[in-house]
Design a protein around this motif. Structure first.
Motif, PDB file in Angstrom:
ATOM      1  N   MET A 180      57.269  11.417  -2.608  1.00 45.47           N
ATOM      2  CA  MET A 180      56.337  12.186  -1.783  1.00 45.47           C
ATOM      3  C   MET A 180      55.145  12.618  -2.610  1.00 45.47           C
ATOM      4  N   ALA A 181      54.031  12.417  -2.068  1.00 38.68           N
ATOM      5  CA  ALA A 181      52.816  12.789  -2.769  1.00 38.68           C
ATOM      6  C   ALA A 181      52.114  13.879  -2.019  1.00 38.68           C
ATOM      7  N   SER A 182      51.525  14.810  -2.731  1.00 39.51           N
ATOM      8  CA  SER A 182      50.791  15.916  -2.105  1.00 39.51           C
ATOM      9  C   SER A 182      49.354  15.849  -2.558  1.00 39.51           C
ATOM     10  N   SER A 183      48.455  16.085  -1.616  1.00 40.97           N
ATOM     11  CA  SER A 183      47.042  16.053  -1.967  1.00 40.97           C
ATOM     12  C   SER A 183      46.308  17.108  -1.192  1.00 40.97           C
ATOM     13  N   ALA A 208      52.522  13.797   6.829  1.00 38.57           N
ATOM     14  CA  ALA A 208      52.535  12.417   7.315  1.00 38.57           C
ATOM     15  C   ALA A 208      53.967  11.909   7.257  1.00 38.57           C
ATOM     16  N   ASN A 209      54.597  11.818   8.403  1.00 39.56           N
ATOM     17  CA  ASN A 209      56.024  11.557   8.518  1.00 39.56           C
ATOM     18  C   ASN A 209      56.281  10.090   8.842  1.00 39.56           C
ATOM     19  N   GLU A 237      52.748  13.534   2.142  1.00 42.95           N
ATOM     20  CA  GLU A 237      53.226  12.265   2.661  1.00 42.95           C
ATOM     21  C   GLU A 237      54.736  12.132   2.434  1.00 42.95           C
ATOM     22  N   MET A 238      55.421  11.705   3.500  1.00 41.66           N
ATOM     23  CA  MET A 238      56.861  11.444   3.440  1.00 41.66           C
ATOM     24  C   MET A 238      57.104  10.029   3.963  1.00 41.66           C
ATOM     25  N   ALA A 287      60.178  16.636   8.331  1.00 42.37           N
ATOM     26  CA  ALA A 287      58.785  16.926   7.994  1.00 42.37           C
ATOM     27  C   ALA A 287      58.507  18.424   8.057  1.00 42.37           C
ATOM     28  N   LEU A 288      59.033  19.090   9.079  1.00 40.25           N
ATOM     29  CA  LEU A 288      58.830  20.537   9.203  1.00 40.25           C
ATOM     30  C   LEU A 288      59.508  21.302   8.074  1.00 40.25           C
ATOM     31  N   ASN A 289      60.732  20.905   7.736  1.00 50.13           N
ATOM     32  CA  ASN A 289      61.442  21.575   6.646  1.00 50.13           C
ATOM     33  C   ASN A 289      60.714  21.392   5.312  1.00 50.13           C
TER      34      ASN A 289
END
Length: 423
Positions: free
Chosen positions: A1-4, A118-119, A138-139, A149-151
């Protein structure tokens, strides 16, 4: 998973590109261009400092009493974190995010962050979302779908906020929706969650018209119930963080949303009720959501809703949280039975040529139903001649009702036979 973190600029003067609606009216936010180079707006996460409050005049004190010590005034600012789970929503994510960015934020409210998750996306949803000043997570391999995605968004970016707003990526908020939902929670400490009143976005086709009328009738039902609801609809729901934390603590997984549920919003609502929280609709909060555009897609959606709701009730059994819904399922069974009985009665009247004076008695329920439908339709915002005609002739709506009831019967059959129902 990437976070931006995506940051971009708006107009040259930095001002939002929207026109405020007249007081007392409701307008759907215009869907902005999907052109990536179209001008957009800035998120107003900073709020005006609360106005200075003059201390009340000191009361006259008896000579023998000591004046009370002044209390320290607590901050009145409420923070809201927004979570938007999105699965292949490249066509609508821009309108959804821009609706959030254009919110009217009063001085007592602060939007602490907007997170788009982004699921399992295979399109440009994440790419489009990054053009806005929001956080994108992103998942690419998420087995729990929307609940997962919510969790994930809740763990990463929402636990520090006092309130958490979740919404579908095909939903657009009116400019005052966030403030209206937050005001409901601030005004009632026993509320664990509120949902917005949802309406169908402009569209075309018979499936759209039928759902548009259905949404309007359901809104009337919420009004009659005093805005009590059986589920905090996932289209747009705001939760008290303390309530989410309580549910997470009670669940073995340690997360608020149940990844094994077909309808995670209903499962969470039942958990909240079981813990003593109340759930309601925010009467001044309105959103527009995109309904399925074909009857095939509508069948899939309602089959999942029906099966998911029955599964959750069977899982929990008769309890304070489920008893009203189980009773409603029982009433639904009687409704289906009497509808079939009514159709059979009409058929027998025609076959055996029952005298007209007796046939009129059998038409009384039909007349009452017609009057109720016409009254409800007349309150439909933006009604057209086509809407009036569809309701007036009765038959089309009756066939649509049979369609929904048959879908619920199939869902019940699969539930009782433990047949697997997937997204």
């Amino acid at each position: 998973m990437a976070s931006s973190q995506a940051v971009r600029t708006g107009r040259a003067d930095g001002s939002p590109s929207r026109t405020p609606a007249p007081t007392g009216t409701r307008h759907r936010p215009a869907r902005r261009s999907s052109d990536p180079d179209a001008p957009t707006i800035q998120l107003r996460t900073t709020v005006a400092a609360p106005a200075a409050v003059k201390p009340p005049p000191a009361r006259a004190q008896a000579p023998a009493k000591t004046p009370a010590k002044p209390r320290t005034r607590r901050s009145q600012t409420t923070t809201v974190a927004v979570l938007v789970p999105a699965h292949n929503e490249e066509e609508g994510i821009a309108a959804t995010v821009e609706g959030l960015l254009s919110q009217d934020v009063p001085e007592w409210l602060e939007i602490s962050g907007i997170v788009v998750v982004a699921n399992n996306c295979t399109d440009r949803t994440a790419e489009i979302a990054r053009r806005y000043p929001v956080t994108v997570l992103e998942m690419p391999d998420n087995p729990d779908k929307k609940a997962g995605a919510l969790n994930h968004g809740w763990r990463v970016a929402a636990q520090d906020a006092e309130l958490v707003l979740t919404m579908d990526a095909d939903t657009v908020l009116l400019d005052d929706t966030v403030a209206a939902m937050a005001a409901e929670l601030r005004g009632n400490v026993v509320l664990g969650a509120v949902c917005a009143r949802y309406w169908a976005t402009p569209g075309k086709g018979l499936a759209w018209r039928m759902q548009r009328l259905e949404y309007a009738r359901y809104d009337d039902l919420r009004d009659l119930r005093g805005w009590r609801v059986s589920v905090a609809s996932g289209a747009a729901a705001m939760y008290r963080s303390a309530a989410l934390a309580a549910v997470a603590k009670a669940r073995a997984a340690g997360e608020p949303w149940d990844g094994s549920s077909l309808i995670e919003d209903y499962a969470l609502t039942l958990e909240l009720k079981a813990l003593g929280w109340r759930v309601a609709a925010a009467r001044n909060a309105h959103v527009y959501t995109t309904p399925p555009d074909t009857f095939r897609a509508l069948w899939t959606q309602r089959l999942r809703w029906g099966r998911g709701g029955m599964d959750e009730c069977l899982k929990r059994g008769w309890s304070t949280a489920t008893r009203k819904d189980i009773f409603a399922y029982g009433l639904f069974g009687f409704s289906v039975f009497f509808r079939l009985l009514f159709v059979t009665m009409l058929a027998l009247m025609i076959i055996y040529a029952v005298p007209f004076r007796y046939a009129l008695i059998g038409l009384i329920p039909l007349a009452v139903m017609w009057l109720e439908r016409m009254t409800s339709m007349w309150r439909l915002p933006g009604r057209s001649f086509t809407d009036v005609a569809l309701v007036a002739i009765v038959l089309v709506e009756d066939v649509y009702g049979f369609f929904l009831e048959w879908c619920a019967v199939v869902a019940a059959w699969r539930c009782l036979n433990a047949r697997r129902q997937a997204w």
